[in-house]
Design a protein around this motif. Structure first.
Motif: not given
Length: 304
Positions: A53, A70-71, A56, A73, A13, A50
């Motif tokens: 979520g 992330w997708q 990103k 969450a 990140k 992260t």
């Protein structure tokens, strides 16, 4: 083989030019407590965000319950409870109203378990949040989270502001969750807290996991402390392999304290036996000793 509730692979990140997380690999298994330790600023909270979520990843994969953090969450959040280290509450609501609101927002209800937790933590739910100390605000969040019936609990510095009695209550609650097969990610810089509860431990420094495994697996990296008295002088003690920081407590060299690697303990005991051991005490390596291997005292003070 236990299922991975959380699995992080090569997580990175970046915030602009600053690299907060460099190459994080981390797993939390079903029914385990993972102690995630490091001073503030090491990357613990960024990693947790992260997982939740909330941010990103720049690179790498973060999966919770086998789903992309992330997708997916929203779906994932239905199966977990989270307590941050800094809890901010609606100032004009009472503690009780806040707990109920937090439960409703998560599509949960106030039940007998909630009342038991309120009693256990000794929270006066009639007071308004603006009158609460940091510790009491933390209790509100802990009660709402612990009252949830979910498979995963994430605690980021959960006992910040709590007194020792309530720290013990929290530890007891975590033990109960573990006994029920729940999974817990416990982020903390309080080493004793992690040592008491953690099945697995991961140490993070400057955005990198520098050591991970069970405490038993990692203790071989540290040294046992030995305190011994003998009838004969230990004249050759400092010459023994893997013996460090020898301190003789008398001029005759029949009383000493020193550190010794676990792998060399039998050899050192054989030497001490020849000197006719009178008293012997060994202290196994602690999480603190392991932690200090990676963080000097000044870094810890700055982080805490």
């Amino acid at each position: 083989m236990m299922a991975h509730v959380i699995e992080i692979q090569h997580l990175q990140k970046q915030f602009g030019k600053f690299t907060a997380l460099k190459d994080i690999n981390l797993q939390l298994n079903e029914g385990e407590v993972l102690g995630f330790i490091g001073p503030n600023g090491a990357g613990k909270s960024t990693t947790i965000r992260t997982i939740l979520g909330l941010i990103k990843p720049t690179a790498g994969q973060v999966q919770v319950f086998g789903q992309d953090a992330w997708q997916n969450a929203v779906t994932i959040h239905q199966q977990l409870a989270y307590v941050p280290g800094d809890v901010y509450l609606w100032p004009n609501l009472t503690g009780g109203q806040t707990i109920d609101l937090l439960l409703r927002m998560a599509k949960r209800t106030h039940n007998q378990r909630t009342d038991q937790l309120i009693q256990a933590f000794g929270l006066d739910v009639r007071k308004k949040n603006r009158t609460y100390s940091k510790g009491n605000r933390q209790k509100v969040a802990l009660i709402a989270a612990l009252a949830a019936d979910v498979p995963l609990y994430i605690f980021d510095e959960p006992t910040s502001g709590l007194d020792p009695l309530n720290e013990m209550v929290f530890q007891q609650q975590v033990a109960q969750l573990k006994a029920q097969g729940r999974s817990i990610l416990l982020s903390s810089h309080i080493l004793s807290e992690v040592e008491k509860m953690g099945d697995q431990i991961a140490i993070i420094r400057q955005g990198e996991i520098i050591e991970a495994g069970s405490l038993a697996e990692m203790q071989h990296l540290t040294r046992n402390q030995v305190t011994v008295t003998t009838a004969k002088p230990m004249l050759e003690l400092t010459q023994q392999a893997h013996v460090h920081q020898v301190h003789f407590k008398n001029q005759t060299k029949t009383s000493a304290e020193f550190l010794v690697a676990d792998t060399a303990m039998n050899t050192v005991l054989s030497y001490l036996t020849q000197q006719q051991i009178q008293t012997l005490r060994t202290t196994p390596p602690t999480l603190e000793a392991l932690f200090l291997r990676y963080y000097d005292t000044n870094q810890i003070k700055a982080g805490v």
